[in-house]
Design an enzyme around this catalytic site. Structure first.
Site, PDB file in Angstrom:
ATOM      1  N   ARG A 234      -5.368   1.465  -4.698  1.00 55.60           N
ATOM      2  CA  ARG A 234      -4.577   0.810  -3.663  1.00 55.60           C
ATOM      3  C   ARG A 234      -4.566  -0.700  -3.868  1.00 55.60           C
ATOM      4  O   ARG A 234      -5.560  -1.294  -4.303  1.00 55.60           O
ATOM      5  CB  ARG A 234      -5.074   1.161  -2.252  1.00 55.60           C
ATOM      6  CG  ARG A 234      -6.468   0.717  -1.841  1.00 55.60           C
ATOM      7  CD  ARG A 234      -7.637   1.510  -2.389  1.00 55.60           C
ATOM      8  NE  ARG A 234      -7.639   2.924  -2.103  1.00 55.60           N
ATOM      9  CZ  ARG A 234      -8.240   3.451  -1.035  1.00 55.60           C
ATOM     10  NH1 ARG A 234      -8.907   2.688  -0.199  1.00 55.60           N
ATOM     11  NH2 ARG A 234      -8.204   4.734  -0.843  1.00 55.60           N
TER      12      ARG A 234
ATOM     13  N   ARG B 114       0.844  -1.204   0.000  1.00 52.72           N
ATOM     14  CA  ARG B 114       0.000   0.000   0.000  1.00 52.72           C
ATOM     15  C   ARG B 114       0.871   1.242   0.000  1.00 52.72           C
ATOM     16  O   ARG B 114       1.761   1.379   0.826  1.00 52.72           O
ATOM     17  CB  ARG B 114      -0.910   0.004   1.244  1.00 52.72           C
ATOM     18  CG  ARG B 114      -1.732   1.277   1.434  1.00 52.72           C
ATOM     19  CD  ARG B 114      -3.023   1.217   0.669  1.00 52.72           C
ATOM     20  NE  ARG B 114      -3.810   2.453   0.789  1.00 52.72           N
ATOM     21  CZ  ARG B 114      -4.871   2.597   1.583  1.00 52.72           C
ATOM     22  NH1 ARG B 114      -5.251   1.601   2.348  1.00 52.72           N
ATOM     23  NH2 ARG B 114      -5.551   3.717   1.613  1.00 52.72           N
TER      24      ARG B 114
ATOM     25  N   ASP C 290      -6.739  -2.190   1.026  1.00 53.41           N
ATOM     26  CA  ASP C 290      -7.253  -1.280   2.047  1.00 53.41           C
ATOM     27  C   ASP C 290      -7.946  -2.164   3.068  1.00 53.41           C
ATOM     28  O   ASP C 290      -8.744  -3.026   2.702  1.00 53.41           O
ATOM     29  CB  ASP C 290      -8.241  -0.312   1.384  1.00 53.41           C
ATOM     30  CG  ASP C 290      -8.925   0.631   2.356  1.00 53.41           C
ATOM     31  OD1 ASP C 290      -8.251   1.143   3.272  1.00 53.41           O
ATOM     32  OD2 ASP C 290     -10.141   0.863   2.188  1.00 53.41           O
TER      33      ASP C 290
ATOM     34  N   ASP D 231     -10.158  -1.638   6.423  1.00 55.68           N
ATOM     35  CA  ASP D 231     -10.819  -0.670   7.300  1.00 55.68           C
ATOM     36  C   ASP D 231     -11.486  -1.384   8.471  1.00 55.68           C
ATOM     37  O   ASP D 231     -12.124  -2.421   8.282  1.00 55.68           O
ATOM     38  CB  ASP D 231     -11.905   0.091   6.523  1.00 55.68           C
ATOM     39  CG  ASP D 231     -11.327   1.005   5.457  1.00 55.68           C
ATOM     40  OD1 ASP D 231     -10.180   1.446   5.608  1.00 55.68           O
ATOM     41  OD2 ASP D 231     -12.048   1.265   4.471  1.00 55.68           O
TER      42      ASP D 231
HETATM   43  C1  X6L Z   1     -18.573  12.760  -1.635  1.00 57.01           C
HETATM   44  C2  X6L Z   1     -17.421  12.864  -0.887  1.00 57.01           C
HETATM   45  C3  X6L Z   1     -18.971  11.514  -2.067  1.00 57.01           C
HETATM   46  C4  X6L Z   1     -16.693  11.735  -0.582  1.00 57.01           C
HETATM   47  C5  X6L Z   1     -18.242  10.400  -1.750  1.00 57.01           C
HETATM   48  C6  X6L Z   1     -16.847   8.031  -0.765  1.00 57.01           C
HETATM   49  C7  X6L Z   1     -14.988   9.383  -0.295  1.00 57.01           C
HETATM   50  C8  X6L Z   1     -16.095   6.917  -0.480  1.00 57.01           C
HETATM   51  C9  X6L Z   1     -14.237   8.253  -0.035  1.00 57.01           C
HETATM   52  C10 X6L Z   1     -17.095  10.499  -1.003  1.00 57.01           C
HETATM   53  C11 X6L Z   1     -16.303   9.292  -0.688  1.00 57.01           C
HETATM   54  C12 X6L Z   1     -14.793   7.023  -0.126  1.00 57.01           C
HETATM   55  C13 X6L Z   1     -13.379   2.221  -2.223  1.00 57.01           C
HETATM   56  C14 X6L Z   1     -14.036   3.020  -3.163  1.00 57.01           C
HETATM   57  C15 X6L Z   1     -12.702   4.230  -2.013  1.00 57.01           C
HETATM   58  C16 X6L Z   1     -13.686   0.842  -2.163  1.00 57.01           C
HETATM   59  C17 X6L Z   1     -15.224   1.208  -3.981  1.00 57.01           C
HETATM   60  C18 X6L Z   1     -14.000   5.791   0.183  1.00 57.01           C
HETATM   61  C19 X6L Z   1     -12.514   5.816   0.168  1.00 57.01           C
HETATM   62  N1  X6L Z   1     -12.563   3.013  -1.496  1.00 57.01           N
HETATM   63  N2  X6L Z   1     -14.949   2.531  -4.049  1.00 57.01           N
HETATM   64  N3  X6L Z   1     -13.595   4.281  -3.013  1.00 57.01           N
HETATM   65  N4  X6L Z   1     -14.604   0.383  -3.060  1.00 57.01           N
HETATM   66  N5  X6L Z   1     -16.114   0.686  -4.833  1.00 57.01           N
HETATM   67  O1  X6L Z   1     -13.162   0.082  -1.351  1.00 57.01           O
HETATM   68  O2  X6L Z   1     -14.539   4.738   0.441  1.00 57.01           O
HETATM   69  S1  X6L Z   1     -11.885   5.635  -1.474  1.00 57.01           S
HETATM   70 MG    MG Z   2      -8.787   2.627   4.708  1.00 57.98          MG
HETATM   71 MG    MG Z   3     -11.717   2.167   2.662  1.00 58.55          MG
END
Ligand code: X6L
Ligand code: MG
Ligand code: MG
Length: 172
Positions: free
Chosen positions: A94, A85, A97, A99
């Site tokens: 990544r 990572r 991850d 969590d």
């Molecule tokens: C507005 C602002 C809308 C922020 C959404 C959503 C930010 C999710 C971060 C958000 C916002 C995240 C994964 C991912 C990420 C994953 C899938 C996060 C952290 N991790 N998409 N995007 N799977 N499908 O594990 O979850 S980045």
């Molecule tokens: Mg994380």
């Molecule tokens: Mg995450």
């Protein structure tokens, strides 16, 4: 006794994604004072948050542990590092991850760690796999089951069944 049930979210969207999830599970199995008790199916999911990146594989793992939440976080962070990572783009691609979604019924709000995970309640890529292994769970401070929360987001966020994780070393 006095072990806590925690749920961990796994995600990967770089390289051999299934292999990274599998290696994370194996690494968790090697953590002292922690037992892996359930593995959800693996889902392929459309990226959320930072959308210009490859699709993810996501899964949820249930563990029983007598580690503190912060010690568990140190273990999961070490596994993330050991699996390559890198933290370049926030919310970016990544290899792995891990969590901490839930830590028993504890609510934790420190600079290092927020539990339940802030985006747990609305994220299909977490709720659908979680509902497979803990449908009757009610989140701390909530009143709906994980099953009901999952039904609300099902089909919305591009989450589809992909495969399974293996338990035995022989299958790795
Ligand atoms: C507005 C602002 C809308 C922020 C959404 C959503 C930010 C999710 C971060 C958000 C916002 C995240 C994964 C991912 C990420 C994953 C899938 C996060 C952290 N991790 N998409 N995007 N799977 N499908 O594990 O979850 S980045
Ligand atoms: Mg994380
Ligand atoms: Mg995450």
């Amino acid at each position: 006794m006095s072990d806590i049930m925690a749920f961990l979210g796994l995600g990967s969207n770089v390289g051999d994604r299934q292999s990274y999830l599998q290696r994370a599970v194996r690494a968790l199995m090697d953590v002292n004072d922690l037992r892996v008790v359930m593995l959800s199916p693996v889902y392929e999911t459309v990226p959320v948050g930072y959308v210009d990146q490859p699709p993810f594989l996501n899964a949820v793992v249930a563990v029983q542990t007598r580690l503190s939440a912060i010690r568990l976080l140190a273990e999961t962070a070490a596994i993330e590092t050991s699996l390559g990572r890198r933290r370049s783009i926030v919310w970016g691609p990544r290899t792995i991850d891990i969590d901490i979604l839930l830590f028993g019924d504890q609510v934790i709000a420190t600079p290092e760690l927020t539990v339940p995970h802030p985006r747990l309640r609305e994220r299909a890529f977490v709720l659908l796999p979680l509902a497979e292994i803990a449908p009757d769970l009610v989140l701390p401070g909530g009143n709906m089951t994980v099953r009901a929360l999952a039904e609300q987001v099902a089909g919305r966020d591009g989450v589809q069944p992909f495969g399974k994780l293996a338990w035995g070393c022989g299958e790795l």
